[in-house]
Design a protein around this motif. Sequence first.
Motif, PDB file in Angstrom:
ATOM      1  N   LEU A 140      -9.466   2.642  -9.255  1.00 51.11           N
ATOM      2  CA  LEU A 140      -8.078   2.540  -9.688  1.00 51.11           C
ATOM      3  C   LEU A 140      -7.163   3.244  -8.690  1.00 51.11           C
ATOM      4  O   LEU A 140      -7.427   4.387  -8.311  1.00 51.11           O
ATOM      5  N   PHE A 141      -6.078   2.561  -8.285  1.00 52.53           N
ATOM      6  CA  PHE A 141      -5.186   3.106  -7.260  1.00 52.53           C
ATOM      7  C   PHE A 141      -3.740   3.100  -7.749  1.00 52.53           C
ATOM      8  O   PHE A 141      -3.328   2.199  -8.483  1.00 52.53           O
ATOM      9  N   LEU A 142      -2.997   4.108  -7.320  1.00 56.65           N
ATOM     10  CA  LEU A 142      -1.564   4.200  -7.568  1.00 56.65           C
ATOM     11  C   LEU A 142      -0.848   3.931  -6.254  1.00 56.65           C
ATOM     12  O   LEU A 142      -1.076   4.628  -5.264  1.00 56.65           O
ATOM     13  N   LEU A 143       0.012   2.894  -6.231  1.00 55.65           N
ATOM     14  CA  LEU A 143       0.606   2.433  -4.974  1.00 55.65           C
ATOM     15  C   LEU A 143       2.099   2.149  -5.144  1.00 55.65           C
ATOM     16  O   LEU A 143       2.596   2.005  -6.264  1.00 55.65           O
ATOM     17  N   PRO A 144       2.828   2.063  -4.022  1.00 58.14           N
ATOM     18  CA  PRO A 144       4.229   1.597  -4.089  1.00 58.14           C
ATOM     19  C   PRO A 144       4.272   0.194  -4.680  1.00 58.14           C
ATOM     20  O   PRO A 144       3.367  -0.610  -4.473  1.00 58.14           O
ATOM     21  N   GLY A 145       5.327  -0.104  -5.412  1.00 55.53           N
ATOM     22  CA  GLY A 145       5.429  -1.382  -6.101  1.00 55.53           C
ATOM     23  C   GLY A 145       5.627  -2.571  -5.177  1.00 55.53           C
ATOM     24  O   GLY A 145       5.992  -2.422  -3.997  1.00 55.53           O
ATOM     25  N   LEU A 146       5.392  -3.739  -5.711  1.00 58.21           N
ATOM     26  CA  LEU A 146       5.563  -4.971  -4.949  1.00 58.21           C
ATOM     27  C   LEU A 146       7.020  -5.117  -4.515  1.00 58.21           C
ATOM     28  O   LEU A 146       7.941  -4.953  -5.323  1.00 58.21           O
ATOM     29  N   GLY A 147       7.220  -5.438  -3.253  1.00 57.74           N
ATOM     30  CA  GLY A 147       8.562  -5.609  -2.720  1.00 57.74           C
ATOM     31  C   GLY A 147       9.115  -4.380  -2.027  1.00 57.74           C
ATOM     32  O   GLY A 147      10.158  -4.453  -1.367  1.00 57.74           O
ATOM     33  N   ILE A 148       8.436  -3.253  -2.119  1.00 57.85           N
ATOM     34  CA  ILE A 148       8.901  -2.026  -1.461  1.00 57.85           C
ATOM     35  C   ILE A 148       8.591  -2.096   0.029  1.00 57.85           C
ATOM     36  O   ILE A 148       7.471  -2.427   0.430  1.00 57.85           O
TER      37      ILE A 148
END
Length: 233
Positions: A140-148
Amino acid sequence: MKRFEEIIERIDYRVDKSFGSFFTKIARHFSIFSSVILLVLLGLFIYKVMHHRAYYLSSVIEQDVTNIAKILASIDKDCSILSLSGEHLPINFLTVKSFVGSSVGGLNLAYPQKWQGPYLQVNPTNQQRFYVLVQTHEGLFLLPGLGISLPSGLVMGRDVKLGFDVSIKKMLAKGGALNHDGSLLGLQLNFKVGEWDPKLKANKSTAERVNVLINEFNQAMPFAKNEGKVFDA
């Protein structure tokens, strides 16, 4: 005094003779030289601004994902996250105080009554977009959102593809799309979705054993009553 003036005149004559043509050329092409100098200075200014902007953006993203990851770990510890709804789950639920049922913001919880929200007054965003939880074969990963747009100019979801089979670990490694000069633009979370706390499992097993004993006791009660009636007779 007269001799001093003669010396000055000689110096002036020699300077004009040696550098006169040079200064004349400079004066003739002054507009060109000044334009080149201004362009060089403007280029240096733009480079400096972009460099500092990229550094600032990477610092903000790294700080945001670190803080959000701590909160999610706390939620899993208290509530036990069973599953996620969707491949890219936006982190837009940290301001929720209470809710009905076992799901909040796409998180399915084993113990929703232990929710301690609101965890933040405002859900963290970057470029007006939420950060996302992404589950892959690596975890499980925490990442910048789509479109950033990342500091490198790459855009999440367009240039940086996300999916279950994608290796996020490689992107977080040095030289990867999610690593900007040593600043990590995402994190792998330490807990696993669907993995309950061992103590809670133990409590559940104890409760199941008690239920079995109660059921056995209830099943034996009719026979005990019947035996009592035969004895009274």
